[in-house]
Design an enzyme around this catalytic site. Structure first.
Site, PDB file in Angstrom:
ATOM      1  CD  GLU A 172      -3.115   0.745   0.360  1.00  0.00           C
ATOM      2  OE1 GLU A 172      -3.186  -0.377  -0.178  1.00  0.00           O
ATOM      3  OE2 GLU A 172      -3.917   1.669   0.141  1.00  0.00           O
ATOM      4  CG  ASP A 173       1.418   2.909   3.238  1.00  0.00           C
ATOM      5  OD1 ASP A 173       0.508   3.397   2.560  1.00  0.00           O
ATOM      6  OD2 ASP A 173       1.281   2.540   4.416  1.00  0.00           O
TER       7      ASP A 173
END
Ligand code: MN
Length: 499
Positions: free
Chosen positions: A78-79
């Site tokens: 996600e990051d």
């Protein structure tokens, strides 16, 4: 600044890891530390601290090495832009990749604070997670986010705290992870109701001070009593009731703390089930039990698997103490819940649908079956029922069968809000479920970023965006495309007006 090492994480666990498992955790630690290099949280702390603390929480609640490894990687897709699920799979294997992917998908869910959504969200959460270990990671992640919540805007703090009390904590409870449930509730309670938290906390401290001498004396006497009867005692300690759970109890008792008898409970851990009953008998022969407070959760376990004997006794001088008696195995189940399950540490298949066999191992054969009577459904059922009375059960099972498993899909708005629709629903149904105006003026739709016709059937997990134009209007064809009664009714209303 506090730093966490891979060794800290490993030693936070009561599990003994193999060399291979230890290596996997260390490798994920190094990989993740590099991946999150330079990233900061809103508090200004390095992002990696969050990831490492999540993994430490997992170790603490007894999760296995695969889950801890995945915990270290839980925000990497996600990051971190350049990291792909394929890379995770190649380096850490299918199982870890499956778990990381599951957590990433769950990250899309958002909470709207509307009561009617709570149940839907709990169900969705579970359906999306598909593997209880994904939920464990999500709970450990949430606990750390709550512990560092004070840097966020107040409104966001409130949302996260409410969501924790209504969704995450009941799930932790259902999975039987008693301590984690208590910790989640207490941090969330402190954030959502600071005044009530402080009051309850002060009450508990005051009462604890009164009780502590009594407890010491009693535990000494019990120790002697059991020793004389040659009962093997592994440990004796006492637990103090969590603040939120004390608060709820106080509400039932007109806020009268003198009516709450289990602020502290003495816990006795013996070797065998037989010794549990022997110990209870010995204790009752010496101290009179309070009527109605002897509970045999060994013969009749709680729904989340919890087993123990509970009793509350008069110990003289007007003092009243709760005593819990259990075996070591029962104690592990009480502390670690699902994570302590025997089947949990067994080797499971390495394909991505290994979750099926995993779930079957935990919940019995046929657990992945979606008929209303399968153990998996039963589990989901009980989970979402955790906060409701049994009287809802029958209608709930019926709804589960027709509305949830067979006939429903969950799709998302671009903001990650959940929309619950029947199978074969189209962007038209979606538009009307958001707002009548949006339905009436829908001109096109994008699903997962691609333009599609308004007649396109939506799938579980789709992200849907509706384009609208002021002069767009429903046509007769729309009636055949819409699936929900609500959309059809609205379309007819416009068509009639036009005619
Ligand atoms: Mn996270």
């Amino acid at each position: 600044m506090k730093t966490v090492t891979a060794q800290n994480i490993i030693s936070a666990s009561h599990n003994k890891f193999t060399d291979k498992e230890r290596h996997s955790i260390e490798d994920a630690f190094a990989f993740s530390e590099r991946a999150h290099q330079g990233q900061e949280r809103e508090s200004g702390e390095p992002y990696f601290i969050h990831v490492a603390e999540t993994a430490r929480n997992l170790a603490r609640i007894g999760a296995d090495a695969t889950t801890i490894t995945a915990g270290l990687l839980h925000d990497s897709i996600e990051d971190v832009e350049h990291i792909t699920i394929q890379e995770i799979r190649d380096r850490f294997g299918d199982e870890v990749a499956f778990l990381v992917d599951g957590v990433t998908k769950l990250g899309k869910l958002k909470y709207r604070g509307l009561k009617r959504h709570v149940e839907t969200l709990r169900k969705l959460f579970l359906a999306t997670a598909r593997d209880p270990r994904v939920i464990l990671i999500k709970l450990a992640d949430r606990l750390h986010n709550l512990e560092t919540i004070s840097v966020l805007p107040v409104e966001k703090q409130q949302r996260i705290a409410q969501e924790t009390l209504e969704i995450y904590a009941p799930i932790a409870h259902r999975l039987g992870i008693g301590n984690l449930k208590g910790e989640l509730e207490d941090v969330a309670f402190k954030t959502a109701y600071p005044k009530e938290y402080e009051q309850t906390h002060a009450l508990r401290e005051e009462k604890s001070k009164e009780n502590v001498g009594q407890l010491k004396r009693l535990s000494h006497e019990i120790r002697t009593l059991l020793m004389q009867s040659k009962i093997t005692m592994h440990a004796m300690d006492y637990r103090v009731k969590h603040i939120y759970s004390l608060y709820k109890k106080l509400q039932e008792k007109d806020m009268n703390i003198d009516r709450v008898y289990d602020i502290e409970a003495l816990r006795i851990i013996v070797e065998t089930v037989e010794e549990c009953y022997l110990a209870l008998g010995l204790i009752h022969s010496k101290w009179k039990p309070l009527p109605g407070r002897i509970k045999d959760y060994i013969a009749m376990p709680k729904r989340n698997g919890y087993q123990s004997l509970h009793t509350t006794v008069f110990t003289g001088n007007g003092a009243i103490v709760e005593i819990q008696i259990r075996t070591k195995t029962m104690h592990d189940v009480a502390e670690y819940g699902i994570a302590s399950h025997v089947g949990y540490k067994e080797k499971i298949g390495s394909s991505s649908n290994s979750s099926a066999s995993f779930v079957e191992k935990l919940f019995g054969r046929g657990a992945t079956d979606t008929s209303a009577t399968s153990p998996m459904t039963q589990w989901l059922h009980e989970l979402t029922e955790a906060q409701h009375g049994v009287e809802h059960s029958l209608s709930f099972i019926r709804n589960l069968r027709t509305d949830f498993f067979n006939d429903r899909i969950f799709v998302f708005t671009p903001n990650g809000e959940v929309v619950d629709l029947p199978v074969d629903a189209t962007p038209i149904d979606f538009a009307y479920s958001i707002h009548t105006d949006l339905g009436d003026h829908a001109s096109g739709a994008r699903v997962n970023g691609k333009f599609v016709a308004l007649s396109t059937k939506l799938n579980h997990g789709d992200v849907v965006f509706i384009e609208s134009k002021e002069n767009s209007k429903p046509s007769h064809k729309w009636l055949t495309w819409a699936k929900t009664g609500f959309a059809k009714k609205k379309i007819r209303a416009v068509l009639e007006k036009k005619d």
